[in-house]
Design a protein around this motif. Structure first.
Motif, PDB file in Angstrom:
ATOM      1  N   GLY A 176       6.295  43.189  58.055  1.00  0.00           N
ATOM      2  CA  GLY A 176       6.447  43.450  59.481  1.00  0.00           C
ATOM      3  C   GLY A 176       7.881  43.277  59.956  1.00  0.00           C
ATOM      4  O   GLY A 176       8.128  43.017  61.132  1.00  0.00           O
ATOM      5  N   ARG A 177       8.834  43.443  59.026  1.00  0.00           N
ATOM      6  CA  ARG A 177      10.249  43.306  59.392  1.00  0.00           C
ATOM      7  C   ARG A 177      10.784  44.659  59.842  1.00  0.00           C
ATOM      8  O   ARG A 177      10.517  45.679  59.202  1.00  0.00           O
ATOM      9  N   VAL A 192      16.528  56.227  48.390  1.00  0.00           N
ATOM     10  CA  VAL A 192      16.701  55.063  49.259  1.00  0.00           C
ATOM     11  C   VAL A 192      17.702  54.134  48.574  1.00  0.00           C
ATOM     12  O   VAL A 192      17.429  53.623  47.488  1.00  0.00           O
ATOM     13  N   GLU A 193      18.842  53.933  49.191  1.00  0.00           N
ATOM     14  CA  GLU A 193      19.876  53.105  48.577  1.00  0.00           C
ATOM     15  C   GLU A 193      19.658  51.631  48.895  1.00  0.00           C
ATOM     16  O   GLU A 193      18.816  51.268  49.735  1.00  0.00           O
ATOM     17  N   ASP A 194      20.418  50.786  48.220  1.00  0.00           N
ATOM     18  CA  ASP A 194      20.341  49.350  48.472  1.00  0.00           C
ATOM     19  C   ASP A 194      20.597  49.044  49.948  1.00  0.00           C
ATOM     20  O   ASP A 194      21.461  49.673  50.571  1.00  0.00           O
ATOM     21  N   PRO A 195      19.871  48.074  50.523  1.00  0.00           N
ATOM     22  CA  PRO A 195      20.164  47.671  51.900  1.00  0.00           C
ATOM     23  C   PRO A 195      21.616  47.225  52.040  1.00  0.00           C
ATOM     24  O   PRO A 195      22.212  46.659  51.120  1.00  0.00           O
ATOM     25  N   VAL A 196      22.178  47.476  53.210  1.00  0.00           N
ATOM     26  CA  VAL A 196      23.559  47.097  53.495  1.00  0.00           C
ATOM     27  C   VAL A 196      23.620  45.589  53.755  1.00  0.00           C
ATOM     28  O   VAL A 196      22.859  45.074  54.588  1.00  0.00           O
ATOM     29  N   PRO A 197      24.490  44.862  53.063  1.00  0.00           N
ATOM     30  CA  PRO A 197      24.594  43.408  53.305  1.00  0.00           C
ATOM     31  C   PRO A 197      24.989  43.105  54.755  1.00  0.00           C
ATOM     32  O   PRO A 197      25.744  43.856  55.381  1.00  0.00           O
ATOM     33  N   ARG A 198      24.465  41.989  55.269  1.00  0.00           N
ATOM     34  CA  ARG A 198      24.760  41.581  56.638  1.00  0.00           C
ATOM     35  C   ARG A 198      26.159  40.953  56.687  1.00  0.00           C
ATOM     36  O   ARG A 198      26.401  39.916  56.075  1.00  0.00           O
ATOM     37  N   THR A 199      27.067  41.585  57.408  1.00  0.00           N
ATOM     38  CA  THR A 199      28.415  41.038  57.618  1.00  0.00           C
ATOM     39  C   THR A 199      28.750  41.175  59.098  1.00  0.00           C
ATOM     40  O   THR A 199      28.277  40.384  59.903  1.00  0.00           O
ATOM     41  N   ASP A 200      29.532  42.174  59.458  1.00  0.00           N
ATOM     42  CA  ASP A 200      29.813  42.477  60.860  1.00  0.00           C
ATOM     43  C   ASP A 200      29.609  43.963  61.074  1.00  0.00           C
ATOM     44  O   ASP A 200      29.520  44.738  60.116  1.00  0.00           O
ATOM     45  N   ALA A 210      17.021  43.362  61.300  1.00  0.00           N
ATOM     46  CA  ALA A 210      16.405  44.529  60.671  1.00  0.00           C
ATOM     47  C   ALA A 210      17.093  44.847  59.351  1.00  0.00           C
ATOM     48  O   ALA A 210      18.293  44.620  59.179  1.00  0.00           O
ATOM     49  N   LEU A 211      16.318  45.372  58.428  1.00  0.00           N
ATOM     50  CA  LEU A 211      16.870  45.886  57.191  1.00  0.00           C
ATOM     51  C   LEU A 211      17.636  47.165  57.510  1.00  0.00           C
ATOM     52  O   LEU A 211      17.126  48.044  58.201  1.00  0.00           O
ATOM     53  N   LEU A 212      18.865  47.281  57.020  1.00  0.00           N
ATOM     54  CA  LEU A 212      19.690  48.472  57.252  1.00  0.00           C
ATOM     55  C   LEU A 212      19.791  49.225  55.925  1.00  0.00           C
ATOM     56  O   LEU A 212      20.399  48.743  54.970  1.00  0.00           O
ATOM     57  N   VAL A 213      19.179  50.419  55.884  1.00  0.00           N
ATOM     58  CA  VAL A 213      19.021  51.120  54.612  1.00  0.00           C
ATOM     59  C   VAL A 213      19.511  52.569  54.716  1.00  0.00           C
ATOM     60  O   VAL A 213      19.008  53.325  55.537  1.00  0.00           O
ATOM     61  N   PRO A 214      20.472  52.968  53.873  1.00  0.00           N
ATOM     62  CA  PRO A 214      20.830  54.388  53.791  1.00  0.00           C
ATOM     63  C   PRO A 214      19.741  55.157  53.052  1.00  0.00           C
ATOM     64  O   PRO A 214      19.212  54.691  52.038  1.00  0.00           O
ATOM     65  N   ILE A 215      19.399  56.333  53.570  1.00  0.00           N
ATOM     66  CA  ILE A 215      18.328  57.134  52.968  1.00  0.00           C
ATOM     67  C   ILE A 215      18.685  58.609  53.101  1.00  0.00           C
ATOM     68  O   ILE A 215      19.211  59.036  54.140  1.00  0.00           O
ATOM     69  N   TYR A 216      18.400  59.381  52.054  1.00  0.00           N
ATOM     70  CA  TYR A 216      18.819  60.786  52.027  1.00  0.00           C
ATOM     71  C   TYR A 216      17.734  61.658  51.412  1.00  0.00           C
ATOM     72  O   TYR A 216      17.155  61.300  50.371  1.00  0.00           O
ATOM     73  N   ALA A 217      17.479  62.811  52.035  1.00  0.00           N
ATOM     74  CA  ALA A 217      16.619  63.845  51.453  1.00  0.00           C
ATOM     75  C   ALA A 217      17.542  64.915  50.889  1.00  0.00           C
ATOM     76  O   ALA A 217      18.192  65.650  51.639  1.00  0.00           O
ATOM     77  N   PHE A 257       9.993  59.760  46.227  1.00  0.00           N
ATOM     78  CA  PHE A 257      10.900  58.751  46.776  1.00  0.00           C
ATOM     79  C   PHE A 257      11.376  57.883  45.622  1.00  0.00           C
ATOM     80  O   PHE A 257      10.575  57.466  44.785  1.00  0.00           O
ATOM     81  N   GLU A 258      12.655  57.585  45.590  1.00  0.00           N
ATOM     82  CA  GLU A 258      13.215  56.792  44.504  1.00  0.00           C
ATOM     83  C   GLU A 258      14.431  56.034  45.023  1.00  0.00           C
ATOM     84  O   GLU A 258      14.825  56.176  46.179  1.00  0.00           O
ATOM     85  N   GLY A 259      15.018  55.232  44.162  1.00  0.00           N
ATOM     86  CA  GLY A 259      16.247  54.538  44.512  1.00  0.00           C
ATOM     87  C   GLY A 259      16.083  53.042  44.575  1.00  0.00           C
ATOM     88  O   GLY A 259      14.970  52.518  44.724  1.00  0.00           O
ATOM     89  N   PRO A 260      17.214  52.314  44.472  1.00  0.00           N
ATOM     90  CA  PRO A 260      17.159  50.860  44.387  1.00  0.00           C
ATOM     91  C   PRO A 260      16.685  50.171  45.655  1.00  0.00           C
ATOM     92  O   PRO A 260      16.283  49.011  45.611  1.00  0.00           O
ATOM     93  N   GLY A 261      16.713  50.866  46.797  1.00  0.00           N
ATOM     94  CA  GLY A 261      16.281  50.243  48.041  1.00  0.00           C
ATOM     95  C   GLY A 261      14.827  50.468  48.389  1.00  0.00           C
ATOM     96  O   GLY A 261      14.335  49.932  49.397  1.00  0.00           O
ATOM     97  N   LEU A 262      14.118  51.243  47.561  1.00  0.00           N
ATOM     98  CA  LEU A 262      12.730  51.579  47.899  1.00  0.00           C
ATOM     99  C   LEU A 262      11.840  50.344  47.933  1.00  0.00           C
ATOM    100  O   LEU A 262      11.024  50.181  48.852  1.00  0.00           O
ATOM    101  N   ALA A 263      12.007  49.444  46.972  1.00  0.00           N
ATOM    102  CA  ALA A 263      11.172  48.237  46.949  1.00  0.00           C
ATOM    103  C   ALA A 263      11.425  47.375  48.172  1.00  0.00           C
ATOM    104  O   ALA A 263      10.487  46.821  48.764  1.00  0.00           O
ATOM    105  N   ALA A 264      12.705  47.240  48.587  1.00  0.00           N
ATOM    106  CA  ALA A 264      13.032  46.451  49.780  1.00  0.00           C
ATOM    107  C   ALA A 264      12.445  47.086  51.034  1.00  0.00           C
ATOM    108  O   ALA A 264      11.980  46.387  51.948  1.00  0.00           O
ATOM    109  N   LEU A 265      12.440  48.412  51.080  1.00  0.00           N
ATOM    110  CA  LEU A 265      11.863  49.129  52.216  1.00  0.00           C
ATOM    111  C   LEU A 265      10.364  48.863  52.312  1.00  0.00           C
ATOM    112  O   LEU A 265       9.834  48.567  53.397  1.00  0.00           O
TER     113      LEU A 265
END
Length: 311
Positions: free
Chosen positions: A122-123, A253-261, A233-240, A107-115
């Motif tokens: 518990g988020r 695991v990519e960066d979480p998607v910023p909260r907008t709309d 919730a954290l919204l995270v793109p993830i790909y195998a 597992f790798e990517g900039p979003g892994l730590a946030a995940l």
């Protein structure tokens, strides 16, 4: 009507559809996993695709969104797309081997730590992918990494195959939430408990938002963004992503998607998936009628799919 159909006797058509699948899976499982996967890919590409209309569907979609694609590249994708589908299919129906494979997958990517931080806090997390590579590899990998993963899925139309399909995905991990009122309620309850929900968002949805995918209008479910906004919730793109050897993977695991709309966030997800597909064109399921819009005065027909918003 759905309840009545579930209780009706199995039809001859269902038996005829299911029999070759059951025989194929049984025969393939006689092979060691290292041979089972490439053989399943070859059968899907060279036997199933020519007789099922799969090749025509792939060409139609490529014509629609990649009209400048060269003939050699087009021919390669006509072979590679069903090959990846066949490999992913038998991997799903080999749950013990799938878990071993997922355990060996980095597992790798900039979003892994946030995940990981979200799990520790518990988020809730909404992990979003598409029919790309093999999404069950990242689902199994997350479970092995200690995440409580739930997934939304659409039951298959053939009830015999659906029973086997549900058994296979349950062997990979639970809970699973069938699309429908009860499944949706259970899914929300799972998310509100601070757990992880896996969704796929790359199928046409009649009531979806008209967003862009490969530069074309594509009706897209905004449910992943809705859930992320409603339940913080954290919204995270993830790909195998399948590797060149055809058998191993890496999970990004990519960066979480910023909260907008919800529409802006969903477009970010579409753009993320598009970038991954463009980098690995043969690993996306080009047999989907993703762009179900008017073409030459006629509405594109919907084709068989594994079901949006879930595995």
């Amino acid at each position: 009507m759905a309840q009545a159909r579930r209780e009706a006797p199995i039809s001859l058509r269902e038996w005829l559809e299911y029999a070759p699948i059951a025989l194929g899976v049984r025969g393939l499982r006689l092979l060691p996993f290292r041979w089972r996967v490439p053989v399943a890919g070859w059968l899907a590409s060279q036997v199933v695709a020519p007789v099922s209309g799969m090749r025509r569907r792939i060409r139609d979609n490529l014509d629609w969104v990649c009209p400048d694609l060269g003939a050699a590249e087009r021919a390669r994708l006509v072979r590679e797309v069903p090959d990846n589908l066949g490999r992913a299919f038998i991997e799903l129906f080999s749950p013990d081997d799938l878990f071993r494979l997922a355990g060996q997958t980095p597992f790798e990517g900039p979003g892994l730590a946030a995940l990981e931080a979200a799990r520790a806090a518990g988020r809730p997390v909404v992990a979003v992918s598409g029919h790309f590579g093999n999404y069950d590899v990242f689902r199994a990998g997350l479970i092995l990494r200690g995440f409580d993963v739930g997934a939304l899925y659409r039951p298959m139309n053939n009830r015999l195959f659906n029973a086997r399909y549900e058994a296979a995905i349950r062997a990979t991990g639970e809970p699973l939430f069938p699309r429908g009122r009860k499944g949706n309620a259970d899914m929300v309850r799972h998310l509100k408990q601070g757990k992880l929900l896996a969704l796929l968002i790359d199928q046409h949805m009649n009531r979806g938002a008209e967003l862009r995918f490969f530069g074309r209008p594509a009706l897209t479910a905004v449910s992943a963004a809705q859930l992320a906004l409603r339940y913080d919730a954290l919204l995270v793109p993830i790909y195998a992503i399948r590797q060149p050897d055809g058998r191993s993977f890496r999970v990004v695991v990519e960066d979480p998607v910023p909260r907008t709309d919800q529409e802006t966030m969903t477009q970010v997800l579409n753009d993320s998936l598009e970038a991954r597909v463009r980098a690995n064109m043969g690993q996306w399921l080009w047999t989907h009628r993703r762009w179900k819009v008017r073409r030459g005065g006629m509405v594109g027909d919907q084709i068989m799919s594994a079901g949006g918003d879930g595995p």
